[in-house]
Design an enzyme around this catalytic site. Structure first.
Site, mmCIF file in Angstrom:
data_model
loop_
_atom_site.group_PDB
_atom_site.id
_atom_site.type_symbol
_atom_site.label_atom_id
_atom_site.label_comp_id
_atom_site.label_asym_id
_atom_site.label_seq_id
_atom_site.Cartn_x
_atom_site.Cartn_y
_atom_site.Cartn_z
ATOM 1 N N HIS A 1 40.411 37.566 32.975
ATOM 2 C CA HIS A 1 40.363 38.702 33.901
ATOM 3 C C HIS A 1 40.014 38.298 35.321
ATOM 4 C CE1 HIS A 1 40.515 42.033 30.899
ATOM 5 N NE2 HIS A 1 40.013 41.098 30.107
ATOM 6 N N LYS B 1 34.664 51.247 43.726
ATOM 7 C CA LYS B 1 34.765 50.077 42.851
ATOM 8 C C LYS B 1 33.495 49.273 43.061
ATOM 9 C CE LYS B 1 38.605 49.018 45.158
ATOM 10 N NZ LYS B 1 39.698 48.542 44.331
ATOM 11 N N ARG B 2 33.276 48.240 42.252
ATOM 12 C CA ARG B 2 32.112 47.401 42.489
ATOM 13 C C ARG B 2 32.135 46.864 43.917
ATOM 14 N NH1 ARG B 2 28.706 46.249 38.030
ATOM 15 N NH2 ARG B 2 27.643 44.909 39.517
ATOM 16 N N LYS C 1 44.619 54.773 38.455
ATOM 17 C CA LYS C 1 44.102 56.137 38.281
ATOM 18 C C LYS C 1 44.461 56.988 39.490
ATOM 19 C CE LYS C 1 40.431 53.975 35.722
ATOM 20 N NZ LYS C 1 39.115 53.304 35.865
ATOM 21 N N LYS D 1 36.588 42.330 47.575
ATOM 22 C CA LYS D 1 37.212 43.662 47.558
ATOM 23 C C LYS D 1 37.233 44.281 48.961
ATOM 24 C CE LYS D 1 35.744 44.524 42.754
ATOM 25 N NZ LYS D 1 36.940 44.863 41.953
ATOM 26 N N THR E 1 42.282 48.587 38.286
ATOM 27 C CA THR E 1 42.747 49.683 37.434
ATOM 28 C C THR E 1 42.467 51.023 38.112
ATOM 29 O OG1 THR E 1 40.655 49.441 36.244
ATOM 30 C CG2 THR E 1 42.629 48.564 35.183
HETATM 31 O O1 CJW Z 1 38.717 43.056 35.184
HETATM 32 C C1 CJW Z 1 39.566 44.186 35.390
HETATM 33 C C2 CJW Z 1 40.540 43.894 36.511
HETATM 34 C C3 CJW Z 1 39.794 43.499 37.779
HETATM 35 C C4 CJW Z 1 38.832 42.368 37.474
HETATM 36 C C5 CJW Z 1 37.920 42.760 36.318
HETATM 37 C C6 CJW Z 1 36.974 41.674 35.949
HETATM 38 O O2 CJW Z 1 38.073 42.089 38.633
HETATM 39 O O3 CJW Z 1 40.728 43.108 38.768
HETATM 40 O O4 CJW Z 1 41.320 45.040 36.759
HETATM 41 C C7 CJW Z 1 40.276 44.481 34.074
HETATM 42 O O5 CJW Z 1 41.202 43.493 33.785
HETATM 43 N N1 CJW Z 1 35.724 41.843 35.567
HETATM 44 C C8 CJW Z 1 35.219 40.629 35.328
HETATM 45 N N2 CJW Z 1 36.123 39.728 35.558
HETATM 46 N N3 CJW Z 1 37.230 40.361 35.948
HETATM 47 C C9 CJW Z 1 33.866 40.363 34.893
HETATM 48 C C10 CJW Z 1 33.105 41.364 34.346
HETATM 49 C C11 CJW Z 1 31.798 41.116 33.934
HETATM 50 C C12 CJW Z 1 31.227 39.847 34.075
HETATM 51 C C13 CJW Z 1 32.004 38.845 34.626
HETATM 52 C C14 CJW Z 1 33.317 39.098 35.041
HETATM 53 C C15 CJW Z 1 29.916 39.594 33.671
HETATM 54 C C16 CJW Z 1 29.375 38.336 33.830
HETATM 55 C C17 CJW Z 1 30.163 37.325 34.382
HETATM 56 C C18 CJW Z 1 31.459 37.574 34.778
HETATM 57 C C19 CJW Z 1 27.973 38.039 33.410
HETATM 58 O O6 CJW Z 1 27.614 36.869 33.273
HETATM 59 O O7 CJW Z 1 27.182 38.975 33.186
#
Ligand code: CJW
Length: 861
Positions: free
Chosen positions: A376, A567-568, A679, A573, A675
């Site tokens: 992701h 968004k975050r 929406k 971003k 995403t």
């Molecule tokens: O995933 C979405 C995408 C979006 C992307 C997000 C994402 O940024 O563009 O639409 C669904 O595919 N989230 C993370 N990577 N990509 C993500 C989430 C939680 C995380 C992490 C990465 C938590 C940790 C580390 C990396 C952690 O260690 O707690």
């Protein structure tokens, strides 16, 4: 479990066989009254909507229960192949409205409540969000589950039942304050505890060799400190099809022995500490959404999820199939949601070899045919690596297995590229160095038969960049699966005005076949339809304006253009670019450049990871700019700015229907998909965006004339970055120069000297990876285009309708069919026969149930 509480008795069908519960308003109201008065013990004096919500939740839950049971039976009887979605995050949001919608009883429930003097919307509002996720990745998992249930695919989710979900965000003088979200403090009506399926997860200890009865050398993991995993099942209803799938969430509980052991040894505090240590595992969701922070508790969470879930599947398998493991891969598939659960690769090997007695080669073949990995992110800081030392302490037996996987894998690399030691070093699952690390993404790739990205560009970049070596070795593993969102929550439920308007014209088929929205295209210029479309948008803007007034104390006038970025908060971003544009608009107003002005209300929202100082600083800047702009009489209604606190799923349900312009402005090549962009599009917002993530596909679907494009491409970003000179861009653009002057003058931090210095420096830095200054001019130009376009309401409405009409591709129903066709290869299973009523079936599923050839899901090879 050896507790007497779970002693088995003979099967007793008469215990559970009951006539189906009725779904008409009279019976719903009757059951509601029963729960309200007899179960919850409330009466007419109770004015708290909360209890009305609870009563209705119980009424609905009963109806889910019977469908849930028949779904389980149907899956068991059909002995079908199944997929399991392993994810550390599920952002489910609220369940009441969604359940009512998917059961097909929105009208019936509304009528029942109306008769009682209540309103469904108000009750639904009383529910807390289940916020067991950070952002896009967690919400995607929730949308996937909804679509799988709707497609009647036998897919089960596995996750963690965090006691504390995503923190609640409060603002104090523009600074983010995090507050704990103890969402389980209230009773959760959407879960069923199933202690009878408890699993035991090992930690610590050491691995030791021994000879089994046949004299074969084997390994076992001994002297471990075990933790119990107790499952809580959450129902996931499909849309009016009798299916209710399961999301199984694990809670960590200390084992009785190890409590008692320390207790008997006279160490009471020690025993309590040990208990806390065990139960800490599922206490809190890590609030990072893009960078790992290497905490050992996070690795514990990851392994806990992987191990409990795999054991659960194995146990069910053994019960039904005995120890016939040769067909395990044929019947089971695990989808890894990013690397977070990727311990599963090594854990499955351990279970198959150590516990089931398979040989390495058999186990490896099974594992490689069973695991599939979704990436992701392209951000290097988000790529998980765990210190070997930590693995050794926490999961010693897994580390043995990872070493062995790596040794065999590197042999393969050496065979393919003889003598290329550099490549072996690059591809090794173990990164060498002063602190050797396990590269989890590489473990996931090596152990899986499928590796996918989440949008076309992202998948391409993975193949050309991050995973290039692996792509060269195994091109056939790599594929793309563009993300989606479920239109049930993100249009049918959250935008009932637009839903009704659409259904009046083209019928309700779009609710399960979103491509049908394309039938709206011929109506895009129809004057009557446009008028109705505008009316609905206006109502939705009033609703959003009310939210902004209540949450931010800022008055948004519904005639203005609602320009939204939620968004975050992350530098990539580029909320910063957004606020620089706002400062530019303010500057124009102040210098009197307001001819043909389009009034604008800018809304920004999102949480910053608690340790991400720059992201928090950006929130503060947004708040300070809002304060200045909103209180300047010269600005008036020309421009309003608000930062909405505590952005979450239920807030987005109000925000996206009321938005005119959707901000998707990441530095190209950084947003894997996005995403939120989908929406907004579905709800008729126009996008201003870069060629990044799924924006590219959105623009392709809707046509470039209905999308405000700006900025460098991913390729150009790479080139510009090589010798980036932000000062050059700033000096060359009068507008940007003035914006930077305003910022530097302290205009937005009059009594807070220097607080924005780090932001100013970041923009001026030749090492700014996000190229804010480089994209400013073209962003402002695109914004101006959007503003001009908005003045022609006829033209704007046409584009709005066309956006919605072109959003068919971005349904997770399509995404799930893609996963199923290329990766899971499941047959849909209907659970209909057992439930009451005659649920309406989507056409495609009707064909399947009625024995038509299963085209939609047939293997293509
Ligand atoms: O995933 C979405 C995408 C979006 C992307 C997000 C994402 O940024 O563009 O639409 C669904 O595919 N989230 C993370 N990577 N990509 C993500 C989430 C939680 C995380 C992490 C990465 C938590 C940790 C580390 C990396 C952690 O260690 O707690």
């Amino acid at each position: 479990m050896n507790s007497t509480r779970f002693k088995k008795s003979r099967p007793c069908p008469e215990l559970t066989e009951a006539p189906p519960l009725q779904m008409d308003p009279v019976n719903l109201a009757k059951d509601f009254r029963h729960y309200y008065a007899h179960h919850l013990g409330r009466d007419k004096h109770c004015r708290l909507t909360h209890y009305a919500y609870e009563a209705m939740a119980l009424v609905v839950r009963d109806r889910l229960m019977e469908r849930w049971k028949s779904t389980r039976y149907a899956y068991e009887e059909s002995d079908c192949r199944r997929a399991y979605y392993l994810s550390l995050e599920y952002l489910m949001g609220r369940s009441l409205g969604n359940s009512i919608l998917n059961l097909g009883v929105v009208d019936e429930v509304s009528k029942a409540l109306y008769g009682l003097g209540l309103e469904l919307e108000e009750l639904a509002e009383a529910e807390q969000d289940a916020g067991l996720g950070n952002g896009g990745l967690g919400r995607l998992a929730a949308c996937f589950l909804d679509s799988c249930a709707t497609l009647q695919l036998p897919v089960q989710g596995y996750g963690i039942r965090y006691e504390y979900g995503m923190f609640r965000q409060r603002l104090d003088n523009g600074y983010q304050i995090e507050e704990p979200d103890h969402w389980l403090g209230a009773v959760n009506r959407w879960e069923v505890e199933r202690p009878e399926y408890t699993q035991r997860v090992k930690f610590g200890g050491r691995s030791e060799p021994y000879r089994d009865h046949s004299g074969t050398l084997r390994w076992r993991w001994v002297e471990t400190r075990d933790v119990l995993a107790i499952p809580y099942d959450v129902p996931v209803p499909g849309h009016q099809n009798g299916t209710v799938n399961t999301l199984r969430l694990w809670k960590a509980v200390a084992t009785a022995e190890f409590d008692l052991g320390e207790f008997n040894a006279g160490d009471y505090p020690g025993s309590v500490a040990a208990k806390n240590e065990a139960e800490k595992i599922t206490m809190v969701l890590y609030p990072n959404d893009s960078s790992e922070n290497g905490k050992d508790l996070r690795l514990r969470q990851q392994y806990f999820l992987a191990s409990a879930s795999l054991q659960d599947v194995m146990e069910k398998w053994s019960k039904i199939q005995g120890n016939q493991l040769s067909r395990f891969a044929e019947k089971n598939c695990f989808q890894l949601n990013d690397t977070h659960p990727s311990c599963a690769v090594a854990e499955l090997m351990r279970l198959l070899i150590d516990e089931q007695g398979m040989t390495w080669d058999q186990a490896w073949e099974t594992t490689q045919k069973t695991m599939a990995y979704t990436n992701h992110t392209l951000l290097p800081e988000a790529l998980e690596k765990w210190p070997v030392r930590l693995f050794e302490q926490l999961l010693p037996r897994l580390l043995d297995i990872i070493y062995e996987i790596n040794a065999r894998f590197l042999k393969q690399v050496a065979q393919r590229w003889p003598g290329d030691l550099e490549r072996q070093r690059r591809m090794s699952i173990i990164e060498e160095g002063p602190e050797p690390q396990v590269r989890m993404a590489y473990l996931a790739i090596v152990g899986s038969f499928s590796v996918n990205g989440v949008a076309e560009l992202h998948s391409q970049l993975l193949q050309q960049g991050l995973f290039k070596d692996f792509y060269e070795l195994w091109p056939e593993k790599f594929n793309n699966k563009t993300n989606g969102v479920t239109q049930r929550r993100w249009l049918a439920w959250c935008n009932q005005g637009l839903s009704e308007l659409i259904s009046e014209r083209i019928g309700e088929g779009w609710v399960t076949e979103l491509e049908q929205l394309s039938q709206l295209k011929p109506l895009a210029e129809d004057a009557e339809f446009q008028g109705q479309w505008q009316h609905v948008k206006h109502q939705n803007k009033l609703r959003l304006a009310e939210l902004v007034r209540a949450e931010c104390g800022v008055a948004f006038a519904p005639e203005a253009m609602f320009d939204v970025q939620v968004k975050r908060i992350h530098e990539y971003k580029r909320q910063l670019l957004n606020i620089l544009h706002v400062i530019h608009l303010y500057d124009r107003i102040k210098r009197g450049d307001t001819a043909n002005w389009t009034p604008r209300c800018v809304l920004i929202g999102g949480k910053a990871a608690p340790g991400y100082a720059m992201a928090k600083q950006i929130i503060k800047l947004i708040c300070n700019v809002a304060e200045v702009v909103n209180n300047d009489p010269a600005v008036g209604d020309l421009l309003k700015v608000a930062f909405i606190p505590n952005y979450r799923v239920s807030a987005m349900e109000v925000i996206c229907p009321g938005t005119d312009l959707s901000e998707q402005i990441s530095t190209a090549g950084k947003e894997a998909s996005g995403t939120g962009n989908m929406k907004f599009m579905m709800n008729g917002a126009l996008t201003i965006g870069t060629l990044d993530g799924a924006n590219i596909e959105i623009r392709e679907e809707v046509g470039s004339e209905n999308f405000f494009l700006f900025g460098l491409t991913a390729t150009e970003v790479e080139v510009v970055r090589r010798d980036y000179n932000p000062a050059g861009f700033i000096n060359a653009d009068e507008n940007l120069y003035r914006v930077m002057q305003l910022l530097r003058s302290g205009h937005f931090n009059q009594c807070e000297a220097n607080i924005f210095d780090s932001i100013i420096q970041a923009i001026y830095s030749p090492h700014d990876p996000w190229l804010v200054a480089a994209d400013f001019s073209s962003y402002v130009a695109a914004q101006q285009q959007a503003a001009r376009a908005y003045q022609d309401q006829h033209g704007w409405t046409k584009m709005s309708i066309l956006n919605s009409a072109a959003s068919g591709k971005f349904s997770t129903d399509r995404t799930m069919q893609d996963y199923n066709r290329d990766i899971w290869r499941l047959e849909p299973v209907s659970a209909m026969q057992v439930t009451g009523g005659a649920p309406r079936l989507p056409r495609r599923i009707e064909e399947l149930v009625n024995g038509e050839p299963q085209k939609a899901f047939a293997r293509t090879d």
